[in-house]
Design a protein around this motif. Structure first.
Motif, short mmCIF file in Angstrom:
data_model
loop_
_atom_site.label_atom_id
_atom_site.label_comp_id
_atom_site.label_asym_id
_atom_site.label_seq_id
_atom_site.Cartn_x
_atom_site.Cartn_y
_atom_site.Cartn_z
N ARG A 121 1.06 -1.31 -0.09
CA ARG A 121 0.31 0.17 0.22
C ARG A 121 0.97 1.53 0.30
N ARG A 122 2.16 1.12 0.95
CA ARG A 122 2.78 2.46 0.68
C ARG A 122 3.33 2.88 -0.39
N VAL A 123 4.24 1.32 -1.09
CA VAL A 123 4.83 1.85 -2.22
C VAL A 123 3.77 2.35 -3.27
N ALA A 124 2.67 1.69 -2.65
CA ALA A 124 1.27 2.37 -5.12
C ALA A 124 0.72 3.57 -4.29
N SER A 125 1.04 3.94 -3.01
CA SER A 125 0.64 5.47 -2.60
C SER A 125 1.99 6.53 -2.73
N GLY A 126 2.81 5.26 -3.32
CA GLY A 126 4.49 6.80 -3.76
C GLY A 126 5.29 6.73 -3.13
N GLY A 127 4.84 5.82 -1.80
CA GLY A 127 6.23 5.35 -0.64
C GLY A 127 7.60 5.03 -1.31
N THR A 128 8.72 4.69 -0.26
CA THR A 128 9.83 3.40 -1.12
C THR A 128 9.73 3.23 0.52
N VAL A 129 10.09 1.99 0.01
CA VAL A 129 10.05 0.19 1.41
C VAL A 129 11.31 0.07 1.22
N LEU A 130 12.22 -0.93 2.01
CA LEU A 130 13.46 -1.02 1.57
C LEU A 130 13.40 -2.28 2.58
N ASP A 131 13.63 -3.24 2.25
CA ASP A 131 13.77 -4.08 2.94
C ASP A 131 16.33 -3.50 4.57
N PRO A 132 15.48 -3.37 5.57
CA PRO A 132 17.55 -3.15 6.14
C PRO A 132 18.50 -3.99 5.56
N GLU A 133 18.13 -4.62 4.93
CA GLU A 133 19.63 -5.68 3.86
C GLU A 133 20.05 -5.44 2.87
N PRO A 153 25.07 12.11 13.71
CA PRO A 153 25.02 11.25 13.86
C PRO A 153 23.49 10.68 13.69
N ARG A 154 22.45 11.48 15.68
CA ARG A 154 21.37 11.07 15.40
C ARG A 154 20.73 11.32 14.65
N GLU A 155 21.03 11.81 13.12
CA GLU A 155 19.78 12.67 11.74
C GLU A 155 20.49 11.26 10.87
N ARG A 156 21.35 11.07 11.31
CA ARG A 156 21.72 9.62 10.19
C ARG A 156 21.03 9.08 10.44
N GLU A 157 20.83 8.88 11.93
CA GLU A 157 20.15 7.36 12.31
C GLU A 157 18.65 7.46 12.17
N VAL A 158 18.02 8.70 12.41
CA VAL A 158 16.68 8.45 11.96
C VAL A 158 16.41 8.95 10.18
N LEU A 159 17.58 8.95 9.73
CA LEU A 159 17.01 9.02 8.07
C LEU A 159 17.58 7.87 7.78
N GLU A 160 18.09 6.78 8.27
CA GLU A 160 18.47 5.88 7.66
C GLU A 160 16.90 4.83 8.77
N LEU A 161 15.90 5.31 9.27
CA LEU A 161 14.68 4.82 9.54
C LEU A 161 13.97 5.45 8.54
N MET A 162 14.10 6.16 7.90
CA MET A 162 13.27 7.37 7.27
C MET A 162 13.32 5.93 5.84
N ALA A 163 14.68 5.45 5.53
CA ALA A 163 14.88 4.66 3.77
C ALA A 163 14.31 3.60 4.18
N GLU A 164 14.18 2.79 5.79
CA GLU A 164 13.69 1.32 5.53
C GLU A 164 12.16 1.63 5.95
N GLY A 165 11.33 2.84 5.73
CA GLY A 165 9.25 2.99 5.41
C GLY A 165 9.42 3.74 7.02
N SER A 166 9.85 3.40 7.73
CA SER A 166 8.91 4.35 8.67
C SER A 166 8.73 5.33 9.54
#
Length: 214
Positions: A121-133, A153-166
């Motif tokens: 659903r998230r991909v269909a609605s325009g999002g990005t969903v990536l497995d952490p691996e 470091p905290r901003e990088r951590e937030v961005l990494e979680l964004m990349a996982e689709g959170s």
């Protein structure tokens, strides 16, 4: 959702069709090779396509290449790659599209059907969903130049979680901070990456793409 399924393994393909149908989706085409995937996307313009990376004839990256071709012929067509392998050869061509609507999940790591359907659903609605691996291997490949050097470091951590689709709510829960704190970090990330508000481009997607290229 109207869905195209592309996987050369008959049992898995039919299993996905049944699962998606039982979940209330309409599978408009189920195919087993790259050219058929491209044809199905052009003909049906589905809400999202679920695509195996390795398909005939060489079982290397035909599915991924076909997904790139399908997106070229139907710009922005949502694609969720579902594979046993992390294949990066053509992944950049997909992830470089700032319109988003891209996912890459690993079959062996999908343990919850509801999470898989939510990813669709998230991909269909325009999002990005990536497995952490997938995120991890993309990071290893791109450490040579880092456009994110200005992030804390905290901003990088937030961005990494964004990349996982959170979502911001999920990130706050994961980091044990307030949602307001996460929103502040996200605003700082946008500012440091020079991502101004633009109705034609999704800043969250662009930030994730910058992270994956770093």
């Amino acid at each position: 959702m109207r869905i195209v399924v592309a996987d050369d393994a008959v049992l898995l393909r039919e299993g996905l069709v049944r699962l998606l149908t039982e979940a209330g989706c309409e599978v408009v085409a189920a195919v087993g090779d790259g050219p058929s995937l491209v044809g199905a996307v052009v003909a049906h313009k589905p809400d999202v396509s679920v695509v195996d990376v390795r398909m005939p004839p060489s079982h290397s990256d035909e599915g991924l290449r076909a997904a790139v071709e399908a997106r070229a012929k139907v710009p922005g067509s949502p694609i969720l790659l579902l594979s046993q392998y992390v294949e990066l050869s053509y992944a950049d061509d997909l992830l470089a599209d700032a319109r988003g609507s891209i996912g890459y999940l690993l079959k062996d790591r999908v343990v919850d059907v509801d999470d898989f359907l939510d990813g669709l659903r998230r991909v269909a609605s325009g999002g990005t969903v990536l497995d952490p691996e997938v995120v991890s291997q993309l990071m290893v490949r791109r450490r040579a130049s880092d456009p994110l050097a200005g992030l804390t470091p905290r901003e990088r951590e937030v961005l990494e979680l964004m990349a996982e689709g959170s979502s911001n709510t999920a990130i706050a829960r994961r980091l044990v901070v307030t949602e307001g704190a996460v929103e502040k970090h996200v605003r700082n990330i946008f500012t440091k990456l020079n991502l101004t508000q633009d109705s034609d481009q999704h800043r969250r997607v662009l930030a994730v793409l910058a992270f994956l290229r770093s």
